[in-house]
Design a protein around this motif. Structure first.
Motif, short mmCIF file in Angstrom:
data_model
loop_
_atom_site.label_atom_id
_atom_site.label_comp_id
_atom_site.label_asym_id
_atom_site.label_seq_id
_atom_site.Cartn_x
_atom_site.Cartn_y
_atom_site.Cartn_z
N PHE A 94 28.49 29.65 49.56
CA PHE A 94 29.02 28.30 49.38
C PHE A 94 29.36 27.65 50.72
O PHE A 94 29.61 28.33 51.71
CB PHE A 94 30.30 28.35 48.54
CG PHE A 94 30.11 28.91 47.16
CD1 PHE A 94 29.87 28.07 46.09
CD2 PHE A 94 30.20 30.28 46.94
CE1 PHE A 94 29.71 28.59 44.81
CE2 PHE A 94 30.05 30.80 45.65
CZ PHE A 94 29.80 29.94 44.59
N ASN A 98 34.45 30.47 49.98
CA ASN A 98 35.04 31.03 48.76
C ASN A 98 35.29 32.53 48.87
O ASN A 98 35.13 33.27 47.91
CB ASN A 98 34.17 30.73 47.54
CG ASN A 98 34.04 29.24 47.27
OD1 ASN A 98 34.61 28.44 48.02
ND2 ASN A 98 33.31 28.88 46.25
N PHE A 100 37.80 35.71 49.02
CA PHE A 100 39.05 35.93 48.32
C PHE A 100 40.14 36.22 49.34
O PHE A 100 40.14 37.29 49.98
CB PHE A 100 38.91 37.10 47.34
CG PHE A 100 37.71 36.95 46.41
CD1 PHE A 100 37.48 35.74 45.76
CD2 PHE A 100 36.84 38.00 46.22
CE1 PHE A 100 36.38 35.60 44.92
CE2 PHE A 100 35.73 37.86 45.38
CZ PHE A 100 35.50 36.65 44.72
N HIS A 102 43.17 37.09 49.24
CA HIS A 102 44.15 38.17 49.04
C HIS A 102 43.53 39.54 49.25
O HIS A 102 44.20 40.55 49.12
CB HIS A 102 44.76 38.07 47.64
CG HIS A 102 43.76 38.24 46.53
ND1 HIS A 102 42.67 37.40 46.38
CD2 HIS A 102 43.67 39.14 45.53
CE1 HIS A 102 41.98 37.78 45.32
NE2 HIS A 102 42.56 38.84 44.80
N LYS B 116 39.31 25.95 42.96
CA LYS B 116 38.27 26.15 41.95
C LYS B 116 37.14 27.03 42.50
O LYS B 116 36.50 27.77 41.76
CB LYS B 116 37.73 24.77 41.56
CG LYS B 116 36.89 24.72 40.33
CD LYS B 116 36.68 23.26 39.90
CE LYS B 116 35.24 22.88 39.71
NZ LYS B 116 34.46 22.57 40.92
N GLY B 117 36.91 26.95 43.80
CA GLY B 117 35.86 27.74 44.42
C GLY B 117 36.08 29.24 44.27
O GLY B 117 35.13 30.02 44.30
N GLN B 118 37.34 29.64 44.13
CA GLN B 118 37.64 31.07 43.96
C GLN B 118 37.03 31.59 42.67
O GLN B 118 36.46 32.68 42.62
CB GLN B 118 39.16 31.27 43.95
CG GLN B 118 39.79 31.05 45.29
CD GLN B 118 39.32 32.08 46.29
OE1 GLN B 118 39.34 33.27 46.02
NE2 GLN B 118 38.88 31.63 47.44
N GLU B 120 34.56 30.20 41.05
CA GLU B 120 33.10 30.15 41.18
C GLU B 120 32.58 31.33 41.99
O GLU B 120 31.56 31.92 41.65
CB GLU B 120 32.67 28.83 41.83
CG GLU B 120 32.90 27.64 40.93
CD GLU B 120 32.35 26.35 41.52
OE1 GLU B 120 32.02 26.34 42.71
OE2 GLU B 120 32.27 25.36 40.78
N GLY B 121 33.31 31.64 43.07
CA GLY B 121 32.90 32.77 43.90
C GLY B 121 32.85 34.05 43.09
O GLY B 121 31.92 34.85 43.21
N ALA B 122 33.86 34.24 42.24
CA ALA B 122 33.92 35.46 41.44
C ALA B 122 32.84 35.48 40.37
O ALA B 122 32.15 36.48 40.18
CB ALA B 122 35.31 35.58 40.80
N ARG B 123 32.68 34.34 39.67
CA ARG B 123 31.69 34.29 38.60
C ARG B 123 30.28 34.48 39.15
O ARG B 123 29.41 35.07 38.50
CB ARG B 123 31.78 32.97 37.83
CG ARG B 123 33.05 32.76 37.03
CD ARG B 123 33.39 33.89 36.11
NE ARG B 123 32.32 34.23 35.16
CZ ARG B 123 32.17 33.69 33.95
NH1 ARG B 123 32.99 32.77 33.55
NH2 ARG B 123 31.20 34.08 33.15
N ILE B 136 41.08 37.90 40.64
CA ILE B 136 40.99 36.87 41.69
C ILE B 136 42.05 35.79 41.53
O ILE B 136 42.78 35.49 42.47
CB ILE B 136 39.58 36.23 41.68
CG1 ILE B 136 38.50 37.30 41.81
CG2 ILE B 136 39.47 35.17 42.77
CD1 ILE B 136 38.58 38.14 43.07
N GLN B 140 46.21 35.77 43.41
CA GLN B 140 46.45 34.71 44.39
C GLN B 140 47.58 33.80 43.95
O GLN B 140 48.41 33.38 44.76
CB GLN B 140 45.18 33.89 44.59
CG GLN B 140 44.12 34.63 45.35
CD GLN B 140 42.92 33.74 45.60
OE1 GLN B 140 43.05 32.62 46.05
NE2 GLN B 140 41.75 34.25 45.30
#
Lengths: 255, 218
Positions: A94, A98, A100, A102, B116-118, B120-123, B136, B140
């Protein structure tokens, strides 16, 4: 001779109410091909890219990855299972990384392989090290994302995507949010992937990069593919007036 | 007659024991309220409507009525329907659920504030909806709201004095017992206040440590 396409987008269309953002797009990408999608903002290029892993579902049309339809119509529960499976094979990078925040770099890379592929801690360690070596950041393995530069963050994001051993990589303006001096390190990693024959679809504003690395360039505007072809043709001899205008403006803005 | 603090040493062990009970009940209720708060926040935001609406009623009951009344209901009320809880357990449940509802509000705000990107990043990596929330989003959100939750925990410590009315011999009730033997309310209430103050300092130091430890991971 054309082989069966690796990624096959058939009659992709998407609209928000009356606003059509994608209009009957067809795109076939062969295995190992690198395709750049360029175009003005609002042209639908990111939407198209995000439709490939169904992050932004199409209104109509089909997306195929090899012999699997990505946006297959299934009951919600089965679809969730199906799409999670398919997404493991499609890496995505992206604009805003994006990562993580944590988790450490190690945690970012190993979370999904551990949860989804059930690999052991030892295998996860090796995987993290291998992927970080690939992007040249082995020494940052225990850092948190907040401790990295933008270029380093994006390289970790690439390593994280690669750790799932995807069949295709999608890049959504991977260098647009970076300071100019940090763009090159990310471009280098992407070039290396190109040399390893990774299939890649790249939405980008970096015309130089698209010209150097890609096999094909698509110019999109207002939801359609206006022109496509090999980079030499698109960048040196664009046929369509809209392509010409866009490239001219783009060159001016970079001077 | 003036103040006479010489009566204190004789009841030092009473006050210390009371302090220990206060610490015990506060920590137990804090843990319950923390994990309960996470659970309630996830229910409030993600559960299907059949779960979400009854839950809202439950949350409203805990926010809209006095904690003291809730403790009475849990300790004296539940006996009538055959649930006879020890006073300590009733106190922990009452305090824990009450503050869980408040923590849930804060954690919900934290969840909604995660980029919101978090998700999306995970999915995009193939994580399911629920895996993404669990691994995720929630971690946080919780890290982001540690300071306001810490404030709630300090309020919880002070409100733990309420469980004295259902007979838990924590600090406040211990002071009252000493007073009933010595008729020295001012001295013992002051002493109890000093004990609360010290426990509060310890709690704040603990919270600061937690905040420091999660600083990098944000």
């Amino acid at each position: 001779m054309t082989a069966k396409p690796f990624v096959d987008i058939r009659h992709a269309a998407k609209s928000y109410g009356t606003l059509e953002v994608l209009k009957d797009i067809n795109l076939q990408v062969q295995k190992g091909q690198i395709v750049a999608i360029i175009g003005p903002s609002g042209s639908g290029k990111s939407t198209l890219l995000r439709a490939i892993n169904d992050l932004d579902p199409l209104t109509s049309g089909e997306i195929w990855l090899e012999d699997k339809q990505v946006n297959k119509s299934l009951p919600p529960r089965q679809y969730e299972k199906h799409i999670n499976q398919v997404r493991q094979e499609i890496g995505m990078v992206f604009q805003h990384f994006n990562l993580f925040p944590h988790l450490t770099v190690h945690g970012n890379i190993t979370l999904a392989p551990k949860m989804l592929k059930g690999i052991s801690d030892k295998e996860a360690d090796d995987l993290a090290k291998d992927q970080l070596a690939r992007v040249g950041l082995l020494d940052r393995i225990d850092y948190y994302p907040s401790q990295l530069s933008g270029g380093q963050k994006q390289r970790v994001a690439i390593a994280r995507a690669l750790a799932m051993a995807p069949k295709v990589m999608l890049f959504d303006e991977a260098t647009s949010a970076l300071d100019p001096e940090l763009v090159e390190e990310v471009n280098l990693v992407m070039k290396k992937l190109a040399e390893e024959h990774m299939t890649m679809i790249i939405v980008t504003h970096e015309m130089g990069f698209a010209q150097d690395v890609c096999d094909r360039v698509l110019f999109m505007d207002q939801g359609i593919v206006v022109e496509e072809g090999p980079p030499e043709k698109i960048f040196r001899n664009p046929e369509n007036e809209r392509t010409q205008n866009f490239l001219r403006k783009h060159l001016q803005s970079q001077k | 007659m003036g103040l006479d603090f010489t009566v204190l040493p004789e009841f030092l062990d009473t006050l210390l024991l009371g302090s220990l009970w206060t610490i015990g009940i506060t920590l137990s209720a804090a843990i319950l309220s923390f994990f309960g708060g996470i659970l309630f926040a996830v229910i409030a935001l993600y559960a299907p409507a059949v779960v979400r609406y009854p839950f809202r009623l439950f949350a409203w009951l805990f926010m809209g009525t006095p904690l003291l009344l809730q403790l009475f209901l849990i300790y004296f009320g539940l006996i009538q329907i055959g649930v006879d809880l020890p006073a300590f357990v009733a106190g922990v449940i009452g305090l824990g659920l009450h503050f869980a509802v408040y923590n849930s509000d804060i954690i919900q705000a934290g969840i909604l504030a995660v980029d919101k990107g978090q998700f999306e990043g995970a999915r995009t990596l193939g994580l399911s909806n629920w895996q993404s929330i669990r691994k995720i989003i929630v971690p946080q959100a919780v890290r982001a709201v540690v300071p306001p939750i810490g404030n709630n925990m300090i309020a919880l410590l002070k409100d733990s004095a309420l469980v004295s009315v259902i007979g838990v011999t924590e600090l406040t009730l211990s002071a009252q017992l000493a007073i009933s033997k010595t008729f020295r309310p001012f001295e013992f209430y002051l002493a109890a206040a000093a004990c609360y103050y010290v426990i509060n300092l310890l709690l704040e130091a603990g919270l600061r440590r937690i905040e420091r430890r999660i600083q990098a991971a944000r």
